[in-house]
Design a protein around this motif. Structure first.
Motif, PDB file in Angstrom:
ATOM      1  N   SER A  19       0.910  -1.308  -0.190  1.00 53.20           N
ATOM      2  CA  SER A  19       0.082  -0.062  -0.157  1.00 53.20           C
ATOM      3  C   SER A  19       0.832   1.574   0.125  1.00 53.20           C
ATOM      4  N   THR A  20       2.295   1.341  -0.396  1.00 54.54           N
ATOM      5  CA  THR A  20       3.116   2.338  -0.209  1.00 54.54           C
ATOM      6  C   THR A  20       4.245   2.041  -1.595  1.00 54.54           C
ATOM      7  N   GLY A  21       4.853   2.774  -1.245  1.00 58.66           N
ATOM      8  CA  GLY A  21       6.368   2.304  -2.605  1.00 58.66           C
ATOM      9  C   GLY A  21       6.103   1.575  -3.189  1.00 58.66           C
ATOM     10  N   ASP A  22       5.887   0.628  -4.298  1.00 57.38           N
ATOM     11  CA  ASP A  22       5.516   0.146  -5.263  1.00 57.38           C
ATOM     12  C   ASP A  22       3.943  -0.818  -5.218  1.00 57.38           C
ATOM     13  N   LEU A  23       3.171   0.334  -5.401  1.00 55.57           N
ATOM     14  CA  LEU A  23       1.184   0.267  -5.019  1.00 55.57           C
ATOM     15  C   LEU A  23       1.132  -1.302  -5.851  1.00 55.57           C
ATOM     16  N   ASN A  24      -0.282  -2.108  -5.265  1.00 62.08           N
ATOM     17  CA  ASN A  24      -0.607  -2.588  -6.419  1.00 62.08           C
ATOM     18  C   ASN A  24       0.404  -3.680  -6.441  1.00 62.08           C
ATOM     19  N   ARG A  25       1.407  -4.276  -6.034  1.00 67.70           N
ATOM     20  CA  ARG A  25       2.183  -5.148  -5.851  1.00 67.70           C
ATOM     21  C   ARG A  25       2.030  -7.069  -4.767  1.00 67.70           C
ATOM     22  N   LEU A  26       0.982  -7.189  -5.385  1.00 66.12           N
ATOM     23  CA  LEU A  26       0.742  -8.596  -4.399  1.00 66.12           C
ATOM     24  C   LEU A  26       2.336  -9.841  -4.324  1.00 66.12           C
ATOM     25  N   MET A  27       2.182 -10.200  -3.087  1.00 57.47           N
ATOM     26  CA  MET A  27       2.979 -11.188  -2.633  1.00 57.47           C
ATOM     27  C   MET A  27       3.250 -12.507  -2.152  1.00 57.47           C
ATOM     28  N   HIS A  28       3.078 -13.995  -2.904  1.00 60.43           N
ATOM     29  CA  HIS A  28       2.564 -14.294  -2.175  1.00 60.43           C
ATOM     30  C   HIS A  28       3.887 -15.792  -2.044  1.00 60.43           C
ATOM     31  N   ILE A  29       3.930 -16.254  -0.512  1.00 60.14           N
ATOM     32  CA  ILE A  29       4.942 -17.447   0.217  1.00 60.14           C
ATOM     33  C   ILE A  29       4.746 -18.550  -0.112  1.00 60.14           C
ATOM     34  N   TRP A  30       4.988 -19.985  -0.549  1.00 55.07           N
ATOM     35  CA  TRP A  30       4.501 -20.975  -0.371  1.00 55.07           C
ATOM     36  C   TRP A  30       5.630 -21.918   0.296  1.00 55.07           C
ATOM     37  N   PRO A  31       5.864 -22.203   0.848  1.00 54.51           N
ATOM     38  CA  PRO A  31       7.704 -23.521   1.298  1.00 54.51           C
ATOM     39  C   PRO A  31       7.279 -24.342   1.098  1.00 54.51           C
ATOM     40  N   TYR A  32       7.973 -24.804   0.721  1.00 52.12           N
ATOM     41  CA  TYR A  32       8.425 -26.465  -0.007  1.00 52.12           C
ATOM     42  C   TYR A  32      10.038 -26.566   0.976  1.00 52.12           C
ATOM     43  N   LYS A  33       9.453 -28.313   1.221  1.00 53.44           N
ATOM     44  CA  LYS A  33      11.195 -28.760   1.697  1.00 53.44           C
ATOM     45  C   LYS A  33      12.135 -28.774   0.753  1.00 53.44           C
ATOM     46  N   ASP A  34      11.803 -28.959  -0.260  1.00 58.54           N
ATOM     47  CA  ASP A  34      13.138 -28.733  -0.634  1.00 58.54           C
ATOM     48  C   ASP A  34      12.875 -29.070  -2.668  1.00 58.54           C
ATOM     49  N   TYR A  35      13.759 -28.209  -3.344  1.00 58.10           N
ATOM     50  CA  TYR A  35      13.193 -27.999  -4.371  1.00 58.10           C
ATOM     51  C   TYR A  35      12.763 -29.026  -5.682  1.00 58.10           C
ATOM     52  N   ASP A  36      13.004 -30.456  -4.780  1.00 57.66           N
ATOM     53  CA  ASP A  36      12.121 -31.232  -6.040  1.00 57.66           C
ATOM     54  C   ASP A  36      10.248 -31.298  -5.062  1.00 57.66           C
ATOM     55  N   ASP A  37      10.256 -31.601  -3.776  1.00 57.32           N
ATOM     56  CA  ASP A  37       8.997 -31.228  -3.526  1.00 57.32           C
ATOM     57  C   ASP A  37       8.332 -29.809  -4.312  1.00 57.32           C
ATOM     58  N   ARG A  38       8.222 -28.399  -4.190  1.00 50.43           N
ATOM     59  CA  ARG A  38       8.556 -27.569  -4.897  1.00 50.43           C
ATOM     60  C   ARG A  38       7.833 -28.141  -6.505  1.00 50.43           C
ATOM     61  N   THR A  39       8.488 -28.568  -7.178  1.00 53.82           N
ATOM     62  CA  THR A  39       8.152 -29.829  -8.686  1.00 53.82           C
ATOM     63  C   THR A  39       6.853 -30.131  -8.512  1.00 53.82           C
ATOM     64  N   LYS A  40       6.804 -30.894  -7.853  1.00 55.31           N
ATOM     65  CA  LYS A  40       6.286 -31.789  -7.779  1.00 55.31           C
ATOM     66  C   LYS A  40       5.025 -31.540  -7.001  1.00 55.31           C
ATOM     67  N   VAL A  41       4.486 -30.428  -6.220  1.00 58.18           N
ATOM     68  CA  VAL A  41       3.099 -29.617  -6.318  1.00 58.18           C
ATOM     69  C   VAL A  41       3.187 -28.692  -6.772  1.00 58.18           C
ATOM     70  N   ARG A  42       4.219 -28.573  -8.074  1.00 58.31           N
ATOM     71  CA  ARG A  42       3.721 -27.373  -9.043  1.00 58.31           C
ATOM     72  C   ARG A  42       2.820 -28.325  -9.671  1.00 58.31           C
ATOM     73  N   SER A  43       3.825 -29.359 -10.348  1.00 62.29           N
ATOM     74  CA  SER A  43       3.131 -30.496 -10.882  1.00 62.29           C
ATOM     75  C   SER A  43       1.354 -30.547 -10.657  1.00 62.29           C
ATOM     76  N   GLN A  44       1.102 -30.566  -9.649  1.00 62.34           N
ATOM     77  CA  GLN A  44      -0.004 -31.324  -9.264  1.00 62.34           C
ATOM     78  C   GLN A  44      -1.297 -30.099  -8.673  1.00 62.34           C
ATOM     79  N   THR A  45      -0.377 -28.947  -8.979  1.00 63.05           N
ATOM     80  CA  THR A  45      -1.901 -27.602  -9.122  1.00 63.05           C
ATOM     81  C   THR A  45      -2.352 -27.962 -10.377  1.00 63.05           C
ATOM     82  N   LYS A  46      -1.417 -28.018 -11.702  1.00 62.87           N
ATOM     83  CA  LYS A  46      -2.108 -28.485 -13.247  1.00 62.87           C
ATOM     84  C   LYS A  46      -4.183 -29.130 -12.726  1.00 62.87           C
TER      85      LYS A  46
END
Length: 77
Positions: A19-46
């Motif tokens: 709401s200040t600085g670079d306006l209208n920016r949305l950030m979301h952080i999804w933690p994963y155990k490791d990069y392989d977990d991230r790859t698996k979860v992102r594949s499942q989101t499809k």
């Protein structure tokens, strides 16, 4: 409320917007155990028909993805 089941695949650590600085920016952080977990979860989101949420494209100007590694003092490490 998780209407589309995305949170069943991995937790959401942060959802924030500016709401200040670079306006209208949305950030979301999804933690994963490791990069392989991230790859698996992102594949499942499809398989989730409503992910990513529809209707955001008309407002989206750009997107940036980053892989962050927590500091050793972080509760996420």
């Amino acid at each position: 409320q998780d209407k589309n089941g995305r949170l069943k695949l991995s937790p959401l650590a942060l959802m924030a917007y500016s709401s200040t600085g670079d306006l209208n920016r949305l950030m979301h952080i999804w933690p994963y155990k490791d990069y392989d977990d991230r790859t698996k979860v992102r594949s499942q989101t499809k398989n989730i028909a409503s992910w990513p949420p529809k209707g955001l494209g008309e407002y989206l100007i750009g997107q940036e993805n980053k892989i962050l590694i927590p500091a050793s003092c972080s509760p996420m490490s």
